[in-house]
Design an enzyme around this catalytic site. Sequence first.
Site, PDB file in Angstrom:
ATOM      1  N   THR A  68      -8.385   3.705   8.104  1.00 30.59           N
ATOM      2  CA  THR A  68      -9.622   2.919   8.143  1.00 30.59           C
ATOM      3  C   THR A  68      -9.823   2.314   9.535  1.00 30.59           C
ATOM      4  O   THR A  68      -8.931   1.684  10.074  1.00 30.59           O
ATOM      5  CB  THR A  68      -9.555   1.782   7.097  1.00 30.59           C
ATOM      6  OG1 THR A  68      -9.088   2.337   5.870  1.00 30.59           O
ATOM      7  CG2 THR A  68     -10.910   1.159   6.887  1.00 30.59           C
ATOM      8  N   HIS A  87      -5.670   3.548  -1.751  1.00 25.17           N
ATOM      9  CA  HIS A  87      -7.011   3.890  -1.274  1.00 25.17           C
ATOM     10  C   HIS A  87      -7.334   5.288  -1.799  1.00 25.17           C
ATOM     11  O   HIS A  87      -6.724   6.258  -1.372  1.00 25.17           O
ATOM     12  CB  HIS A  87      -7.022   3.857   0.264  1.00 25.17           C
ATOM     13  CG  HIS A  87      -8.371   4.093   0.873  1.00 25.17           C
ATOM     14  ND1 HIS A  87      -8.600   3.984   2.228  1.00 25.17           N
ATOM     15  CD2 HIS A  87      -9.574   4.436   0.330  1.00 25.17           C
ATOM     16  CE1 HIS A  87      -9.873   4.248   2.489  1.00 25.17           C
ATOM     17  NE2 HIS A  87     -10.487   4.528   1.351  1.00 25.17           N
ATOM     18  N   GLU A 122     -11.029  -9.467   2.847  1.00 20.66           N
ATOM     19  CA  GLU A 122      -9.769  -9.079   3.482  1.00 20.66           C
ATOM     20  C   GLU A 122     -10.059  -8.987   4.970  1.00 20.66           C
ATOM     21  O   GLU A 122     -10.856  -8.150   5.406  1.00 20.66           O
ATOM     22  CB  GLU A 122      -9.248  -7.743   2.938  1.00 20.66           C
ATOM     23  CG  GLU A 122      -7.927  -7.353   3.613  1.00 20.66           C
ATOM     24  CD  GLU A 122      -7.257  -6.130   3.007  1.00 20.66           C
ATOM     25  OE1 GLU A 122      -7.401  -5.885   1.785  1.00 20.66           O
ATOM     26  OE2 GLU A 122      -6.579  -5.411   3.773  1.00 20.66           O
ATOM     27  N   ARG A 174      -7.252  12.834   0.406  1.00 16.76           N
ATOM     28  CA  ARG A 174      -6.207  13.336   1.304  1.00 16.76           C
ATOM     29  C   ARG A 174      -4.823  12.843   0.921  1.00 16.76           C
ATOM     30  O   ARG A 174      -3.835  13.444   1.282  1.00 16.76           O
ATOM     31  CB  ARG A 174      -6.509  12.990   2.756  1.00 16.76           C
ATOM     32  CG  ARG A 174      -6.368  11.525   3.070  1.00 16.76           C
ATOM     33  CD  ARG A 174      -6.555  11.250   4.537  1.00 16.76           C
ATOM     34  NE  ARG A 174      -7.922  11.484   4.973  1.00 16.76           N
ATOM     35  CZ  ARG A 174      -8.421  10.969   6.101  1.00 16.76           C
ATOM     36  NH1 ARG A 174      -7.662  10.237   6.885  1.00 16.76           N
ATOM     37  NH2 ARG A 174      -9.669  11.199   6.442  1.00 16.76           N
ATOM     38  N   ASN A 199       0.859  -1.189   0.000  1.00 23.40           N
ATOM     39  CA  ASN A 199       0.000   0.000   0.000  1.00 23.40           C
ATOM     40  C   ASN A 199       0.899   1.244   0.000  1.00 23.40           C
ATOM     41  O   ASN A 199       1.703   1.438   0.916  1.00 23.40           O
ATOM     42  CB  ASN A 199      -0.891  -0.040   1.251  1.00 23.40           C
ATOM     43  CG  ASN A 199      -1.847   1.137   1.289  1.00 23.40           C
ATOM     44  OD1 ASN A 199      -1.447   2.277   1.084  1.00 23.40           O
ATOM     45  ND2 ASN A 199      -3.105   0.866   1.561  1.00 23.40           N
ATOM     46  N   ARG A 218      -9.484   8.007  -1.397  1.00 23.14           N
ATOM     47  CA  ARG A 218     -10.475   8.439  -0.407  1.00 23.14           C
ATOM     48  C   ARG A 218     -11.333   9.546  -0.983  1.00 23.14           C
ATOM     49  O   ARG A 218     -10.899  10.316  -1.837  1.00 23.14           O
ATOM     50  CB  ARG A 218      -9.774   8.924   0.869  1.00 23.14           C
ATOM     51  CG  ARG A 218      -9.040   7.837   1.615  1.00 23.14           C
ATOM     52  CD  ARG A 218      -8.558   8.352   2.961  1.00 23.14           C
ATOM     53  NE  ARG A 218      -9.644   8.468   3.904  1.00 23.14           N
ATOM     54  CZ  ARG A 218      -9.878   7.617   4.901  1.00 23.14           C
ATOM     55  NH1 ARG A 218      -9.082   6.597   5.116  1.00 23.14           N
ATOM     56  NH2 ARG A 218     -10.894   7.788   5.697  1.00 23.14           N
ATOM     57  N   HIS A 247       1.024   6.172   1.772  1.00 24.51           N
ATOM     58  CA  HIS A 247       1.861   7.064   2.585  1.00 24.51           C
ATOM     59  C   HIS A 247       2.889   7.826   1.765  1.00 24.51           C
ATOM     60  O   HIS A 247       3.366   8.870   2.192  1.00 24.51           O
ATOM     61  CB  HIS A 247       2.549   6.285   3.709  1.00 24.51           C
ATOM     62  CG  HIS A 247       1.572   5.866   4.765  1.00 24.51           C
ATOM     63  ND1 HIS A 247       0.775   6.758   5.443  1.00 24.51           N
ATOM     64  CD2 HIS A 247       1.251   4.657   5.255  1.00 24.51           C
ATOM     65  CE1 HIS A 247       0.010   6.109   6.292  1.00 24.51           C
ATOM     66  NE2 HIS A 247       0.276   4.824   6.189  1.00 24.51           N
ATOM     67  N   GLU A 285      -8.597   0.300  -3.138  1.00 25.95           N
ATOM     68  CA  GLU A 285      -9.454   0.341  -1.947  1.00 25.95           C
ATOM     69  C   GLU A 285     -10.365   1.541  -2.095  1.00 25.95           C
ATOM     70  O   GLU A 285      -9.904   2.639  -2.425  1.00 25.95           O
ATOM     71  CB  GLU A 285      -8.615   0.536  -0.684  1.00 25.95           C
ATOM     72  CG  GLU A 285      -7.832  -0.658  -0.254  1.00 25.95           C
ATOM     73  CD  GLU A 285      -6.995  -0.330   0.976  1.00 25.95           C
ATOM     74  OE1 GLU A 285      -7.171   0.746   1.582  1.00 25.95           O
ATOM     75  OE2 GLU A 285      -6.147  -1.142   1.304  1.00 25.95           O
ATOM     76  N   HIS A 292      -3.895  -4.486   7.616  1.00 28.41           N
ATOM     77  CA  HIS A 292      -4.072  -3.318   8.490  1.00 28.41           C
ATOM     78  C   HIS A 292      -3.241  -3.462   9.755  1.00 28.41           C
ATOM     79  O   HIS A 292      -3.469  -4.376  10.548  1.00 28.41           O
ATOM     80  CB  HIS A 292      -5.530  -3.058   8.868  1.00 28.41           C
ATOM     81  CG  HIS A 292      -5.765  -1.593   9.138  1.00 28.41           C
ATOM     82  ND1 HIS A 292      -5.353  -0.981  10.283  1.00 28.41           N
ATOM     83  CD2 HIS A 292      -6.289  -0.606   8.373  1.00 28.41           C
ATOM     84  CE1 HIS A 292      -5.647   0.304  10.243  1.00 28.41           C
ATOM     85  NE2 HIS A 292      -6.209   0.559   9.075  1.00 28.41           N
TER      86      HIS A 292
HETATM   87  N1  PXP Z   1      -5.883  -2.984   4.084  1.00 28.13           N
HETATM   88  C1  PXP Z   1      -6.840  -2.023   4.171  1.00 28.13           C
HETATM   89  C2  PXP Z   1      -8.238  -2.387   3.788  1.00 28.13           C
HETATM   90  C3  PXP Z   1      -6.517  -0.720   4.593  1.00 28.13           C
HETATM   91  O1  PXP Z   1      -7.487   0.203   4.667  1.00 28.13           O
HETATM   92  C4  PXP Z   1      -5.182  -0.411   4.908  1.00 28.13           C
HETATM   93  C5  PXP Z   1      -4.824   0.974   5.310  1.00 28.13           C
HETATM   94  O2  PXP Z   1      -4.994   1.830   4.225  1.00 28.13           O
HETATM   95  C6  PXP Z   1      -4.224  -1.427   4.793  1.00 28.13           C
HETATM   96  C7  PXP Z   1      -4.601  -2.715   4.411  1.00 28.13           C
HETATM   97  C8  PXP Z   1      -2.773  -1.187   5.101  1.00 28.13           C
HETATM   98  O3  PXP Z   1      -2.651  -0.847   6.452  1.00 28.13           O
HETATM   99  P1  PXP Z   1      -1.250  -0.401   7.023  1.00 28.13           P
HETATM  100  O4  PXP Z   1      -0.885   0.891   6.355  1.00 28.13           O
HETATM  101  O5  PXP Z   1      -1.508  -0.246   8.488  1.00 28.13           O
HETATM  102  O6  PXP Z   1      -0.265  -1.487   6.695  1.00 28.13           O
END
Ligand code: PXP
Length: 249
Positions: free
Chosen positions: A101, A43, A151, A49, A7, A45, A10, A70, A190
């Site tokens: 999330t 994601h 998931e 953001r 992901n 959003r 960031h 996402e 997550h």
């Molecule tokens: N899976 C989902 C559905 C999420 O919303 C997120 C956060 O955007 C992640 C995985 C990844 O989470 P993390 O950044 O804490 O590894």
Amino acid sequence: MASLGVNIDHIANVRQARRTVEPDPVSFALLAELGGADGITVHLREDRRHIQDRDVELLRATVRSRLNLEMAATPEMEAIALRIQPDMVTLVPEKRQEVTTEGGLDVAGQQAALTDLVGRLQGAGIGVSLFVDADTSQLEACRATGARWVELHTGAYAEAGWDSQPRELARLSEGSFIARSLGLRVNAGHGLTYQNVEPVAAIEGMEELNIGHTIVARALAVGLEAAVRQMKALIQNPRRDPLFGSRQP
Ligand code: PXP
């Protein structure tokens, strides 16, 4: 063996902090793939953001692994997904005020609307995954929507103290078992980190882990390609906690 979806939200967070053009998550997706990412997750959003519409469009054109979008279950996001055609859509709950999330999607509470949406997305050739807590009634509702993947939300496991983490791990393991018994394919994510990922990667039937924050944090020290490589090594050869061997369906 679980695969790794990286992901990259960031990376976009850093760019948006200055509303400038760098760092560009699209370039960093390539580095993640060089490090062994099996998929790229973003994601989009509602408040934009971090990830922007142009990121998703460029990622669709450049990602050579799999693009997992996402998104919230809204008409706006559905239209974007149908236009962009990601390999996978993961439907997540979204609140404007949240930092990230919080909690899984209440599939049971909106089963009819989600069934229609899942049908339209899958009808367009897009795989659909539902981000849910490892809860039997939610998993049964996921099955009823016709979605092929879930998931499992690993947030409670990630945030648990040492005394309650085994219980949360057992819930995930049981959730994976139940989901697979219902014919669903299982991803998770997550809050997973280099320290806590291995027992989750070792859960029977776990297909993909979606991980962002910890990889981007480590990338500041070692670079994204190396950070992805290190995470992938843990996922591919996880230490198994003998206390939590999972059951075969
Ligand atoms: N899976 C989902 C559905 C999420 O919303 C997120 C956060 O955007 C992640 C995985 C990844 O989470 P993390 O950044 O804490 O590894």
